[in-house]
Design a protein around this motif. Structure first.
Motif, PDB file in Angstrom:
ATOM      1  N   VAL A  59       0.763  -1.286  -0.125  1.00  0.00           N
ATOM      2  CA  VAL A  59      -0.062   0.079   0.154  1.00  0.00           C
ATOM      3  C   VAL A  59       0.635   1.203  -0.129  1.00  0.00           C
ATOM      4  N   GLY A  60       2.223   1.331   0.071  1.00  0.00           N
ATOM      5  CA  GLY A  60       3.122   2.272  -0.225  1.00  0.00           C
ATOM      6  C   GLY A  60       4.435   1.982  -0.033  1.00  0.00           C
ATOM      7  N   ILE A  61       5.061   2.644  -0.616  1.00  0.00           N
ATOM      8  CA  ILE A  61       6.687   2.887  -0.626  1.00  0.00           C
ATOM      9  C   ILE A  61       7.438   4.237  -0.381  1.00  0.00           C
ATOM     10  N   VAL A  62       7.927   4.131   0.762  1.00  0.00           N
ATOM     11  CA  VAL A  62       8.726   5.338   1.371  1.00  0.00           C
ATOM     12  C   VAL A  62      10.139   5.397   0.714  1.00  0.00           C
ATOM     13  N   GLU A  63      10.616   6.214   0.033  1.00  0.00           N
ATOM     14  CA  GLU A  63      12.047   6.491  -0.500  1.00  0.00           C
ATOM     15  C   GLU A  63      12.392   7.708  -0.543  1.00  0.00           C
ATOM     16  N   PRO A  64      13.102   8.603   0.099  1.00  0.00           N
ATOM     17  CA  PRO A  64      13.737   9.999  -0.131  1.00  0.00           C
ATOM     18  C   PRO A  64      14.171  10.336  -1.566  1.00  0.00           C
ATOM     19  N   ASN A  65      15.102   9.144  -2.059  1.00  0.00           N
ATOM     20  CA  ASN A  65      15.775   9.367  -3.232  1.00  0.00           C
ATOM     21  C   ASN A  65      14.663   9.088  -4.223  1.00  0.00           C
ATOM     22  N   THR A  66      14.299  10.364  -4.947  1.00  0.00           N
ATOM     23  CA  THR A  66      12.948  10.166  -6.011  1.00  0.00           C
ATOM     24  C   THR A  66      13.683   9.646  -7.452  1.00  0.00           C
ATOM     25  N   ALA A  67      14.833   9.632  -7.536  1.00  0.00           N
ATOM     26  CA  ALA A  67      15.477   9.119  -8.785  1.00  0.00           C
ATOM     27  C   ALA A  67      15.376   7.723  -8.618  1.00  0.00           C
ATOM     28  N   LEU A  68      15.742   7.173  -7.502  1.00  0.00           N
ATOM     29  CA  LEU A  68      15.988   5.650  -7.050  1.00  0.00           C
ATOM     30  C   LEU A  68      14.459   5.298  -7.297  1.00  0.00           C
ATOM     31  N   ALA A  69      13.485   5.997  -6.530  1.00  0.00           N
ATOM     32  CA  ALA A  69      12.112   5.480  -6.828  1.00  0.00           C
ATOM     33  C   ALA A  69      11.352   5.312  -7.838  1.00  0.00           C
ATOM     34  N   HIS A  70      11.928   6.349  -8.715  1.00  0.00           N
ATOM     35  CA  HIS A  70      11.538   6.483 -10.266  1.00  0.00           C
ATOM     36  C   HIS A  70      11.925   5.207 -10.969  1.00  0.00           C
ATOM     37  N   GLN A  71      13.095   4.624 -10.945  1.00  0.00           N
ATOM     38  CA  GLN A  71      13.926   3.634 -11.317  1.00  0.00           C
ATOM     39  C   GLN A  71      13.134   2.269 -10.955  1.00  0.00           C
ATOM     40  N   TYR A  72      12.546   2.164  -9.714  1.00  0.00           N
ATOM     41  CA  TYR A  72      11.793   0.932  -9.322  1.00  0.00           C
ATOM     42  C   TYR A  72      10.500   1.125  -9.871  1.00  0.00           C
ATOM     43  N   ALA A  73       9.859   2.117  -9.784  1.00  0.00           N
ATOM     44  CA  ALA A  73       8.559   2.400 -10.395  1.00  0.00           C
ATOM     45  C   ALA A  73       8.648   1.825 -11.678  1.00  0.00           C
ATOM     46  N   THR A  74       9.527   2.273 -12.612  1.00  0.00           N
ATOM     47  CA  THR A  74       9.691   1.853 -14.084  1.00  0.00           C
ATOM     48  C   THR A  74       9.965   0.416 -14.216  1.00  0.00           C
ATOM     49  N   GLN A  75      10.833  -0.089 -13.346  1.00  0.00           N
ATOM     50  CA  GLN A  75      11.373  -1.556 -13.418  1.00  0.00           C
ATOM     51  C   GLN A  75      10.245  -2.171 -13.071  1.00  0.00           C
ATOM     52  N   TYR A  76       9.280  -2.021 -12.263  1.00  0.00           N
ATOM     53  CA  TYR A  76       8.279  -3.012 -11.709  1.00  0.00           C
ATOM     54  C   TYR A  76       7.002  -2.580 -12.036  1.00  0.00           C
ATOM     55  N   HIS A  77       7.034  -1.634 -12.701  1.00  0.00           N
ATOM     56  CA  HIS A  77       5.484  -0.995 -13.211  1.00  0.00           C
ATOM     57  C   HIS A  77       4.563  -0.621 -12.092  1.00  0.00           C
ATOM     58  N   LEU A  78       5.299   0.087 -11.024  1.00  0.00           N
ATOM     59  CA  LEU A  78       4.435   0.465 -10.058  1.00  0.00           C
ATOM     60  C   LEU A  78       3.987   1.953 -10.256  1.00  0.00           C
ATOM     61  N   PRO A  79       2.684   2.155  -9.851  1.00  0.00           N
ATOM     62  CA  PRO A  79       2.004   3.622 -10.076  1.00  0.00           C
ATOM     63  C   PRO A  79       2.785   4.710  -9.163  1.00  0.00           C
ATOM     64  N   ALA A  80       2.773   5.697  -9.519  1.00  0.00           N
ATOM     65  CA  ALA A  80       3.478   6.945  -9.007  1.00  0.00           C
ATOM     66  C   ALA A  80       2.855   7.247  -7.759  1.00  0.00           C
ATOM     67  N   ALA A  81       1.381   7.053  -7.600  1.00  0.00           N
ATOM     68  CA  ALA A  81       0.788   7.209  -6.342  1.00  0.00           C
ATOM     69  C   ALA A  81       1.160   6.210  -5.141  1.00  0.00           C
ATOM     70  N   LEU A  82       2.027   5.272  -5.359  1.00  0.00           N
ATOM     71  CA  LEU A  82       2.436   4.326  -4.414  1.00  0.00           C
ATOM     72  C   LEU A  82       3.465   4.852  -3.566  1.00  0.00           C
ATOM     73  N   PHE A  83       4.294   5.701  -4.123  1.00  0.00           N
ATOM     74  CA  PHE A  83       5.607   6.309  -3.680  1.00  0.00           C
ATOM     75  C   PHE A  83       5.422   7.579  -2.938  1.00  0.00           C
ATOM     76  N   SER A  84       6.203   7.666  -1.676  1.00  0.00           N
ATOM     77  CA  SER A  84       6.269   9.044  -0.937  1.00  0.00           C
ATOM     78  C   SER A  84       7.745   9.135  -0.398  1.00  0.00           C
ATOM     79  N   THR A  85       7.965  10.283  -0.097  1.00  0.00           N
ATOM     80  CA  THR A  85       9.218  10.757   0.664  1.00  0.00           C
ATOM     81  C   THR A  85       9.067  10.974   2.113  1.00  0.00           C
ATOM     82  N   ASP A  86       7.928  10.821   2.717  1.00  0.00           N
ATOM     83  CA  ASP A  86       7.302  11.150   3.781  1.00  0.00           C
ATOM     84  C   ASP A  86       7.023   9.681   4.563  1.00  0.00           C
ATOM     85  N   LEU A  87       7.760   9.496   5.757  1.00  0.00           N
ATOM     86  CA  LEU A  87       7.451   8.346   6.562  1.00  0.00           C
ATOM     87  C   LEU A  87       6.403   8.505   7.405  1.00  0.00           C
ATOM     88  N   GLU A  88       6.261   9.514   8.147  1.00  0.00           N
ATOM     89  CA  GLU A  88       5.112   9.776   8.949  1.00  0.00           C
ATOM     90  C   GLU A  88       3.673   9.885   8.099  1.00  0.00           C
TER      91      GLU A  88
END
Length: 373
Positions: A59-88
């Motif tokens: 239901v969510g992925i928290v990763e402050p490195n947005t370039a790394l997050a984009h890399q994983y989103a592309t590789q695993y076909h994950l929706p951008a809405a799943l990602f965040s930089t804010d854990l809390e």
């Protein structure tokens, strides 16, 4: 009259059983999980396994490195809405049942404590953390907020290890006298560890040590369960760096001797093996077992003239992989105490690793003291 009473009793029995039936789908529902961190390469195994695993829902992925997050989103076909930089914010809005932590090892404490404040359990990649101070803080958070903290080891899901532990604890080998564990590979750089992973994996602060922590934890975990959760008497370790041009700041070779009353363990974590290996030898007073990869075993028992080979039986579905196990623990189907993944076991593992690091630095054997409660 008797017939009417019998019918009424049967109907009452049926009605009283309905809530339990209605609750069963809730009990077995997929757990909601949030991934925290993408810098630990083992996250790739989780993302590869997730589509085929009914135990969990991401239901969510928290990763402050947005370039790394984009890399994983592309590789695993994950929706951008799943990602965040804010854990809390993610913990507050997504209300996960657990966080799966793929940060640096040093960051485990921060994430576990943050999740615990929201009454959310955690599963981290091995080892638990880098220092005993952090381990004790993690245990305080788990106790205060009544959450689970579990540690994921690849070798926990090896049928060969499970069978070796079963046979040892069933006394098929007699009293355990010696355990030898070989773990490691050719080296993280040599096997192609990614640029998001290699810098911290080879940093003594962010990873705790080199091969000593990276692979010494596997054997310490297995030995602690074989010894029924008892802490050893002492730990002696020797480390060296055979490839200083690649690993200038950490060890790439280690030997750890763990002493118990009547037993010893010798752990051989290394980034210098000619090939990847994770195997264990368990020697008792009346027999021995040697694991061969994830599923194979070699054994010889009292009265036998030759060694034999066999494959270990499969694990129960709820104990066959980390997500199924985590779901079973959160649903109350498994009590993790004393297991390879449990917090109590991994507090002892941290004692062993911390003592091994001190022993290697000082050249002295470290006598272990009981953990403060």
């Amino acid at each position: 009259m008797k017939l009417r009473l019998a019918i009424f009793a049967a109907a009452l029995c049926t009605l009283t059983s309905l809530p339990a039936l209605a609750q069963s789908p809730v009990t077995d529902r997929p757990i909601r999980v949030v991934i925290v961190g993408l810098v630990h390469g083992h996250v790739k195994g989780f993302l590869n396994a997730l589509p085929k695993n009914p135990a969990a829902q991401l239901v969510g992925i928290v990763e402050p490195n947005t370039a790394l997050a984009h890399q994983y989103a592309t590789q695993y076909h994950l929706p951008a809405a799943l990602f965040s930089t804010d854990l809390e914010r993610t913990l507050t809005t997504q209300h996960p049942d657990a966080v799966l932590v793929y940060t640096t090892i040093q960051d485990h404490r921060r994430v576990i404590e943050a999740a615990a404040r929201h009454n959310i359990s955690s599963m981290v990649e091995k080892p638990l953390t880098t220092t005993m101070e952090d381990a004790l803080a993690i245990r305080r958070a788990a106790r205060e907020h009544h959450v689970h903290v579990l540690v994921n080891y690849e070798t926990t899901w090896y049928t060969s290890n499970a069978e070796a532990i079963r046979e040892a604890q069933a006394d098929h080998l007699g009293t355990i006298r010696r355990v030898v564990v070989h773990d490691g590979h050719e080296g993280p750089k040599e096997i192609g560890v990614g640029p998001e992973w290699l810098p911290w994996l080879t940093d003594p602060v962010q990873n705790g040590a080199g091969a000593l922590f990276d692979f010494g934890c596997y054997g310490a975990d297995l030995m602690t369960v074989l010894m029924h959760g008892k802490a050893p008497l002492s730990v002696t370790a020797v480390t060296q760096t055979d490839k200083p041009q690649i690993y200038p700041h950490v060890d790439d070779e280690a030997t750890i001797i763990i002493r118990y009353p009547g037993a010893q363990a010798v752990l051989m974590p290394s980034w210098n093996w000619p090939f990847a290996r994770k195997d264990m030898e368990v020697y008792g007073a009346t027999g021995y077992l040697i694991t061969v990869g994830p599923n194979g075993l070699r054994s010889r028992y009292h009265g036998e003239k030759e060694e034999s080979q066999k494959n270990a039986p499969p694990l129960a579905s709820e104990q066959s992989n980390s997500l199924a196990y985590l779901a079973a623990v959160l649903h109350g189907k498994i009590n993790p105490q004393g297991d390879l993944s449990s917090l109590d076991t991994n507090m002892i593992v941290m004692q062993i690793l911390d003592a091994a690091r001190t022993s290697a630095q000082t050249g002295r054997t470290v006598e272990l003291k009981p953990l403060p409660q």
